[in-house]
Design a protein around this motif. Structure first.
Motif, PDB file in Angstrom:
ATOM      1  N   GLN A  29      46.029  56.392  79.115  1.00 48.05           N
ATOM      2  CA  GLN A  29      45.363  56.565  77.823  1.00 48.05           C
ATOM      3  C   GLN A  29      44.891  58.002  77.669  1.00 48.05           C
ATOM      4  O   GLN A  29      44.357  58.594  78.621  1.00 48.05           O
TER       5      GLN A  29
ATOM      6  N   SER B  78      42.918  60.820  74.722  1.00 51.64           N
ATOM      7  CA  SER B  78      42.236  60.985  73.445  1.00 51.64           C
ATOM      8  C   SER B  78      42.196  62.457  73.088  1.00 51.64           C
ATOM      9  O   SER B  78      42.090  63.318  73.964  1.00 51.64           O
TER      10      SER B  78
ATOM     11  N   ARG C  96      43.994  58.575  69.587  1.00 49.16           N
ATOM     12  CA  ARG C  96      44.041  57.973  70.927  1.00 49.16           C
ATOM     13  C   ARG C  96      45.412  57.364  71.134  1.00 49.16           C
ATOM     14  O   ARG C  96      45.948  56.689  70.253  1.00 49.16           O
ATOM     15  N   GLN C  97      45.979  57.620  72.314  1.00 51.99           N
ATOM     16  CA  GLN C  97      47.277  57.056  72.673  1.00 51.99           C
ATOM     17  C   GLN C  97      47.128  56.259  73.962  1.00 51.99           C
ATOM     18  O   GLN C  97      46.377  56.650  74.861  1.00 51.99           O
ATOM     19  N   SER C  98      47.869  55.156  74.078  1.00 54.47           N
ATOM     20  CA  SER C  98      47.820  54.355  75.302  1.00 54.47           C
ATOM     21  C   SER C  98      49.191  53.753  75.561  1.00 54.47           C
ATOM     22  O   SER C  98      50.002  53.591  74.652  1.00 54.47           O
ATOM     23  N   GLN C  99      49.426  53.401  76.812  1.00 54.30           N
ATOM     24  CA  GLN C  99      50.744  52.892  77.195  1.00 54.30           C
ATOM     25  C   GLN C  99      50.650  52.103  78.493  1.00 54.30           C
ATOM     26  O   GLN C  99      50.030  52.538  79.457  1.00 54.30           O
TER      27      GLN C  99
ATOM     28  N   TYR D 184      54.799  59.755  76.406  1.00 50.23           N
ATOM     29  CA  TYR D 184      54.185  60.528  75.340  1.00 50.23           C
ATOM     30  C   TYR D 184      53.438  61.716  75.945  1.00 50.23           C
ATOM     31  O   TYR D 184      53.207  61.789  77.139  1.00 50.23           O
TER      32      TYR D 184
ATOM     33  N   ASN E   5      49.959  64.563  74.999  1.00 47.09           N
ATOM     34  CA  ASN E   5      48.815  64.756  74.123  1.00 47.09           C
ATOM     35  C   ASN E   5      49.228  65.502  72.860  1.00 47.09           C
ATOM     36  O   ASN E   5      50.111  66.360  72.918  1.00 47.09           O
TER      37      ASN E   5
END
Length: 408
Positions: free
Chosen positions: A37, A39, A51-54, A379, A381
């Motif tokens: 994750q 941010s 915010r990205q998460s995987q 991904y 940032n």
């Protein structure tokens, strides 16, 4: 006649003994489930936070997954020949990590004896050894130190990572290496030179305008010296890679890396430490006002604690980069990383592990939670739009690894 036959048989036996050889197949299969994750924030408040998460099936979080073959031949008189072929694999998909070079981890042939070892082919660089040996997490998984993630190419193209692209950070191909022999009272050492294998033109004006950056790019020269005795192990290394070359701009670009590191095993706890100094140097015939140079300093402090059949690992790492000569007036990029993990050994060859890590970025450093392909992060940032004038800035990153490793 009987004596003659006996003598010939003895000579044949001695010849066969001196030419004995062995071949071993080996490997590591390391698979896990990971969560990442990140941010990013806009200090000006103009853009919304992102915010990205995987979730991912990951590989190589405790040890890099691989398979290989190695062998030696006793040539007699203390002389031996050897070979080592080792391929990295992504066992979560079954693919090799390099579609171009199958044995991308190591591909060497060597001659060793009382003089030491002469090794030819693709292998670890002297400067990388300190990064991986003196990091409790071994530069893999979410626990890898901030400096190894940066130099290994992790992060977004909008940061200094694109400037520091160096295919010779971990390993160098087309290399000749020499290793000191054992039995020197604990002292050890290595030197390496890797050929760029590019065409050089004389006179220089005959150099083709395109493609650029070909005459010197790819060369690496470095060395490492250390001392290990009992609980103590210390080493220093320095290396220089030619990462850019443009005759018509009068430019040669070098990435120079120096580090000093050590560990001490007290028994109940083993301590680790490393300091790194990295400089991207642009050597111009006519230097511009903004040179494009980058100066990076980083360190890692860590410990491992045996607990029964298990091992607790912890590390703190920090890096800061001065990019004022890339973007005039830019603040120093900084990142702090904390990592904690546990390894539970089910046997000598099989282990379960769990690791958690937290990264705090400052001024757009933009380190993500893990370094592909160890983390297989899909991904990056969001990049900083304009240093010092708003835009998204990478803020924090967290990562978790849960997996199993089996070696054979």
């Amino acid at each position: 006649m009987k004596k003659t036959l006996t003598t010939l048989a003895a000579l044949a036996a001695a010849s066969a003994a001196s030419a004995q050889s062995s071949v071993t197949m080996f490997g590591v299969i390391d698979a896990g489930v990971s969560y990442y994750q990140t941010s990013s924030k806009d200090p000006s408040g103009v853009q919304p936070n992102v915010r990205q998460s995987q979730w991912a099936m990951s590989t190589g979080n405790l040890m890099g997954s691989r398979f290989g073959f190695r062998g030696t031949e006793d040539l007699g008189g203390g002389l031996a020949a050897g070979f080592w072929l080792e391929a990295g694999i992504a066992n979560d998909t079954g693919a090799t990590l390099s579609p171009v070079a199958m044995f991308n981890r190591r591909s060497t042939v060597s001659l060793s004896g009382r003089f030491g070892e002469l090794r030819l082919g693709r292998d670890y660089t002297p400067t990388f050894w300190n990064d991986t040996i003196f990091d409790p997490f071994g530069t893999v998984g979410v626990g890898a130190s901030a400096i190894s993630m940066l130099l290994g190419g992790s992060g977004s193209a909008g940061t200094i990572n694109a400037l520091l692209a160096n295919p010779n950070y971990v390993r160098a191909g087309n290399a000749v290496s020499y290793f000191l022999p054992a039995g020197l009272g604990g002292f050890y050492g290595q030197v390496m030179y890797a050929f760029g294998e590019n065409t050089k033109y004389d006179p220089g004006t005959s150099t083709p305008a395109t493609p650029l950056n070909t005459a010197r790019t790819g060369r690496y020269a470095g060395g490492r010296v250390g001392y290990a005795n009992g609980a103590v192990d210390v080493a220093a290394a320095y290396g220089s890679s030619t990462v850019g070359d443009n005759y018509y701009q009068g430019l040669t670009r070098y990435l120079n890396t120096g580090n000093v590191a050590g560990s001490y095993d007290f028994g109940p706890v083993k301590l680790f430490g490393e300091y790194s100094d990295v400089q991207l140097k642009n050597d111009y015939v006519n230097a511009p006002a903004v040179s494009g140079d980058v100066k990076i300093k980083g360190y890692v402090l860590g410990a491992s604690v045996p607990v029964g059949v298990g091992l607790i690992r912890a590390a703190y790492s920090h890096l800061q980069a001065d990019i004022d000569q890339v973007v005039a007036g830019a603040p120093e990029l900084k990142a702090d990383k904390f990592a904690l993990g546990y390894v539970h050994n089910l046997s000598k060859r099989t282990a379960l592990y769990a690791t958690a890590a937290y990264t705090k970025n400052k001024n757009g450093a933009a380190l993500p939670p893990a370094l592909p392909p160890n983390g297989s992060v899909g991904y990056t940032n969001p990049t900083l739009a304009n240093l010092g004038q708003g835009g998204l800035r990478a803020d924090t990153g967290t990562g978790y690894d849960f997996g199993i490793r089996h070696s054979f």
